[in-house]
Design a protein around this motif. Structure first.
Motif: not given
Length: 267
Positions: A224-236
């Protein structure tokens, strides 16, 4: 509408709106009690059913019905002792639920209130839309002093408020600036992604974006504070996302009626 206990699958409250012109304008839970409030209104076509209804979900009994003819938004204070109602006409009423009395803390004008959030126990953030100039703006109100301060003219298309953090859309759907209401500090700028949810407690910002092929959608979890991408969920196929109040579950659904619940990892 119906209110359900997600642990037992039992209905806590069910209500039909009898008047054809009436609408359910808003629904809100209190974080400090079993109280639940909703607004019925068909302004300017007023009816006897119009009002702010407060229920105790532990008993299913109506506690109170409050009157604010133009009300469209409502929110409980952090301590659960007060309720704020906001009108289509820009008016704000602060209700003391211990006495059922209200104070008018903002007078009606030409701006409509589309968002209410308590930043802390004293400060209320109010999102305003000026239909004549097609701009959104933000007011902070000290509810004890009934005083407004810090009114930036945002001139943006969308404004989200939650838990002392705001995100301002920089265009119609993608790119937005995230900043702290408490400090006024810019936290991050997210590009080519759309806002979905955030949790201050979990330090998470959740966004949606198109895949590289633009044939499917994905969900991104950012710090939240930095905008750094942590992980992703791929959804169609999903149209909306909602984070649970404890920040541990993410609910996804689409217009076909499909619902999925995902566990959110702790960082």
């Amino acid at each position: 509408f119906e209110v359900w206990n997600t642990a037992t699958g039992k209905t806590l409250l069910s209500r039909d709106v009898a008047e054809s012109d009436a609408e359910i304008n808003d629904l809100i839970f209190s974080s400090k009690s079993d109280h639940f409030a909703y607004i019925i209104g068909g302004y300017p076509n007023l009816s006897p059913d119009d009002g702010i209804y407060i229920y105790d979900l532990s008993t299913g009994e109506q506690i109170e019905k409050l009157e604010h003819p133009t009300a469209q938004k409502t929110v409980f204070s952090h301590d659960g002792d007060h309720l704020v109602t906001a009108g289509y006409d820009g008016s704000l009423r602060l209700w003391d639920l211990r006495t059922d009395q209200f104070q008018e803390i903002r007078q009606a004008d030409k701006r409509s209130i589309f968002q209410l959030t308590f930043v802390n126990s004293d400060i209320l953030a109010v999102g305003l839309s000026d239909t004549t100039s097609n701009t959104n703006m933000l007011e902070y109100w000290n509810i004890k002093e009934k005083r407004a301060f810090g009114i930036p003219d945002l001139g943006q298309n969308t404004l989200y408020l939650k838990d002392g953090v705001a995100s301002i859309a920089l265009n119609h759907y993608f790119d937005f600036q995230l900043w702290s209401i408490d400090t006024g500090k810019d936290l991050a700028t997210i590009e080519n992604e759309g806002f979905q949810e955030l949790s201050v407690e979990q330090n998470l910002l959740i966004t949606s974006a198109l895949s590289e092929s633009e044939s499917s959608s994905i969900i991104n979890f950012h710090e939240l504070g930095t905008g750094k991408l942590l992980y992703t969920i791929n959804k169609l196929n999903f149209s909306s996302a909602l984070l649970s109040s404890d920040g541990k579950k993410l609910i996804l659904w689409n217009q076909d009626g499909n619902i999925e619940i995902w566990a959110v990892r702790k960082q």
